[in-house]
Design a protein around this motif. Structure first.
Motif, PDB file in Angstrom:
ATOM      1  N   VAL A  45      70.726  16.203  41.392  1.00  0.00           N
ATOM      2  CA  VAL A  45      71.421  14.972  40.986  1.00  0.00           C
ATOM      3  C   VAL A  45      70.372  13.938  40.617  1.00  0.00           C
ATOM      4  O   VAL A  45      69.488  13.623  41.422  1.00  0.00           O
ATOM      5  N   ARG A  46      70.457  13.421  39.403  1.00  0.00           N
ATOM      6  CA  ARG A  46      69.545  12.381  38.936  1.00  0.00           C
ATOM      7  C   ARG A  46      70.287  11.478  37.957  1.00  0.00           C
ATOM      8  O   ARG A  46      71.389  11.808  37.500  1.00  0.00           O
ATOM      9  N   LEU A  47      69.682  10.347  37.622  1.00  0.00           N
ATOM     10  CA  LEU A  47      70.266   9.475  36.603  1.00  0.00           C
ATOM     11  C   LEU A  47      70.291  10.194  35.261  1.00  0.00           C
ATOM     12  O   LEU A  47      69.436  11.041  34.995  1.00  0.00           O
ATOM     13  N   GLY A  48      71.252   9.846  34.433  1.00  0.00           N
ATOM     14  CA  GLY A  48      71.447  10.563  33.178  1.00  0.00           C
ATOM     15  C   GLY A  48      70.214  10.647  32.313  1.00  0.00           C
ATOM     16  O   GLY A  48      69.920  11.684  31.717  1.00  0.00           O
ATOM     17  N   GLU A  49      69.425   9.556  32.240  1.00  0.00           N
ATOM     18  CA  GLU A  49      68.253   9.538  31.376  1.00  0.00           C
ATOM     19  C   GLU A  49      67.106  10.396  31.921  1.00  0.00           C
ATOM     20  O   GLU A  49      66.131  10.631  31.219  1.00  0.00           O
ATOM     21  N   GLN A  50      67.219  10.872  33.162  1.00  0.00           N
ATOM     22  CA  GLN A  50      66.159  11.661  33.775  1.00  0.00           C
ATOM     23  C   GLN A  50      66.414  13.157  33.720  1.00  0.00           C
ATOM     24  O   GLN A  50      65.558  13.949  34.117  1.00  0.00           O
ATOM     25  N   VAL A  51      67.587  13.573  33.238  1.00  0.00           N
ATOM     26  CA  VAL A  51      67.937  14.996  33.225  1.00  0.00           C
ATOM     27  C   VAL A  51      67.318  15.684  32.013  1.00  0.00           C
ATOM     28  O   VAL A  51      67.439  15.206  30.883  1.00  0.00           O
ATOM     29  N   ALA A  52      66.663  16.821  32.238  1.00  0.00           N
ATOM     30  CA  ALA A  52      66.039  17.580  31.153  1.00  0.00           C
ATOM     31  C   ALA A  52      67.087  18.072  30.168  1.00  0.00           C
ATOM     32  O   ALA A  52      68.227  18.374  30.537  1.00  0.00           O
ATOM     33  N   LYS A  53      66.697  18.159  28.895  1.00  0.00           N
ATOM     34  CA  LYS A  53      67.639  18.508  27.833  1.00  0.00           C
ATOM     35  C   LYS A  53      68.154  19.946  27.927  1.00  0.00           C
ATOM     36  O   LYS A  53      69.209  20.269  27.375  1.00  0.00           O
ATOM     37  N   ASP A  54      67.392  20.836  28.603  1.00  0.00           N
ATOM     38  CA  ASP A  54      67.820  22.230  28.678  1.00  0.00           C
ATOM     39  C   ASP A  54      68.760  22.506  29.850  1.00  0.00           C
ATOM     40  O   ASP A  54      69.072  23.648  30.154  1.00  0.00           O
ATOM     41  N   MET A  55      69.221  21.444  30.513  1.00  0.00           N
ATOM     42  CA  MET A  55      70.132  21.581  31.642  1.00  0.00           C
ATOM     43  C   MET A  55      71.554  21.202  31.246  1.00  0.00           C
ATOM     44  O   MET A  55      71.761  20.388  30.351  1.00  0.00           O
ATOM     45  N   ILE A  56      72.512  21.800  31.918  1.00  0.00           N
ATOM     46  CA  ILE A  56      73.896  21.341  31.801  1.00  0.00           C
ATOM     47  C   ILE A  56      74.052  20.142  32.725  1.00  0.00           C
ATOM     48  O   ILE A  56      73.685  20.202  33.896  1.00  0.00           O
ATOM     49  N   ALA A  57      74.547  19.036  32.203  1.00  0.00           N
ATOM     50  CA  ALA A  57      74.677  17.811  32.981  1.00  0.00           C
ATOM     51  C   ALA A  57      76.141  17.387  33.050  1.00  0.00           C
ATOM     52  O   ALA A  57      76.839  17.355  32.037  1.00  0.00           O
ATOM     53  N   VAL A  58      76.602  17.076  34.251  1.00  0.00           N
ATOM     54  CA  VAL A  58      77.979  16.629  34.481  1.00  0.00           C
ATOM     55  C   VAL A  58      77.931  15.237  35.099  1.00  0.00           C
ATOM     56  O   VAL A  58      77.349  15.042  36.176  1.00  0.00           O
ATOM     57  N   ARG A  59      78.522  14.268  34.433  1.00  0.00           N
ATOM     58  CA  ARG A  59      78.517  12.890  34.969  1.00  0.00           C
ATOM     59  C   ARG A  59      79.342  12.850  36.247  1.00  0.00           C
ATOM     60  O   ARG A  59      80.493  13.309  36.283  1.00  0.00           O
TER      61      ARG A  59
END
Length: 297
Positions: free
Chosen positions: A145-159
């Motif tokens: 879990v991290r802030l949106g701007e810190q998530v790597a582009k190759d990851m699936i991110a769920v707000r």
């Protein structure tokens, strides 16, 4: 492939990841001597040295690192498939490991888990609070879990939370002795309670933005902490200004214990996201937790 080769690979991967025969043996439930014999046999069959051993440390050789990076993820995928099959029962089950920062753990994850876990007694969740950028693949976490701007582009991110804002606050007792800052540059003339985060490798520079103009200010003061609770105590005691998530200080502001300043320079940015590798094979338990955490505001 002969079954003993698979078992030997599992033994090697455990040692390579733990960097220790002692810890790997404890994890696998075998003796250290038996584990050493197994790895040595694998090296002899392959005809290459996989581990460099000294009296103090164990590390993969170039060949060992290649085997670790090439075979390790494939065995993990097999384990994940078998785990997913075993969880196809009436009640979802399984263990989920998540790494997160302190604020997200307290304000987002814990409230969700408190209502989620009683409904699924066979699901176990392990939370590790760490403000550094943990490699969730290498450390075998299911998600981070991290802030949106810190998530790597190759990851699936769920707000999992709304937009986020950091604000500057001080105790009324502090402002009895000092004028309120009206622009970020004024902070260099104030006592501030500093933050040291492993994420940045040094003292964190406070970040501001107004009408598209971004600015970072390196503040100074007598105190530096790497935890939010101690920083809060210091600011409430009037020892300096603090930089906190708005949600955390809102109750103190409402009670008159803290005063917010520089509000027009504190812009919102993307909030917390749960992230995980795109190739991760989602188990029913993991899918349920993701859905429970998903932000729907």
């Amino acid at each position: 492939m002969p079954r003993h080769d698979v078992n030997d690979l599992i033994a090697f991967l455990a040692v390579a990841r733990e960097r220790s025969f002692t810890r790997a043996a404890a994890r696998l439930g075998v003796s250290q001597s038996a584990l050493s014999h197994t790895v040595r046999g694998l090296e002899e069959r392959l005809g290459v040295r996989l581990l460099t051993r000294t009296t103090r440390s164990v590390a993969p050789t170039a060949a060992g690192e290649r085997l670790l990076q090439g075979v390790g993820p494939r065995l993990e995928e097999i384990d994940a498939e078998l785990a997913a099959l075993s969880e196809l029962r009436d009640r979802p089950a399984g263990s989920i490991r998540i790494t997160t920062g302190e604020h997200a753990a307290e304000t987002v994850l814990w409230p969700a888990l408190a209502s989620f876990l009683p409904r699924y007694p066979d699901i176990k969740v392990e939370l590790t609070v760490d403000d550094g950028f943990t490699d969730i693949v290498a450390e075998r976490y299911d998600a981070g879990v991290r802030l949106g701007e810190q998530v790597a582009k190759d990851m699936i991110a769920v707000r999992i939370a709304p937009d986020f804002r950091m604000v500057v606050v001080g105790a009324p007792s502090y402002f009895k002795r000092h004028e309120r800052p009206t622009r970020p540059q004024d902070l260099t003339q104030h006592a501030c309670v500093n933050i040291r985060l492993r994420t940045y490798g040094s003292i964190y520079a406070w970040e501001f933005e107004k009408r598209g103009r971004a600015m970072k200010v390196r503040v100074d003061g007598q105190l530096t902490f790497n935890t939010g609770s101690l920083r809060m105590k210091a600011v409430l005691a009037g020892l300096g200004l603090g930089y906190f998530p708005e949600q955390r200080v809102r109750p103190f502001i409402a009670r008159g214990q803290l005063v917010q300043v520089l509000d027009d320079w504190c812009a919102p940015f993307p909030g917390f996201h749960l992230y995980y590798p795109s190739r991760r094979l989602s188990s029913p338990a993991f899918s349920l937790l993701v859905d429970a955490l998903r932000y729907r505001g």
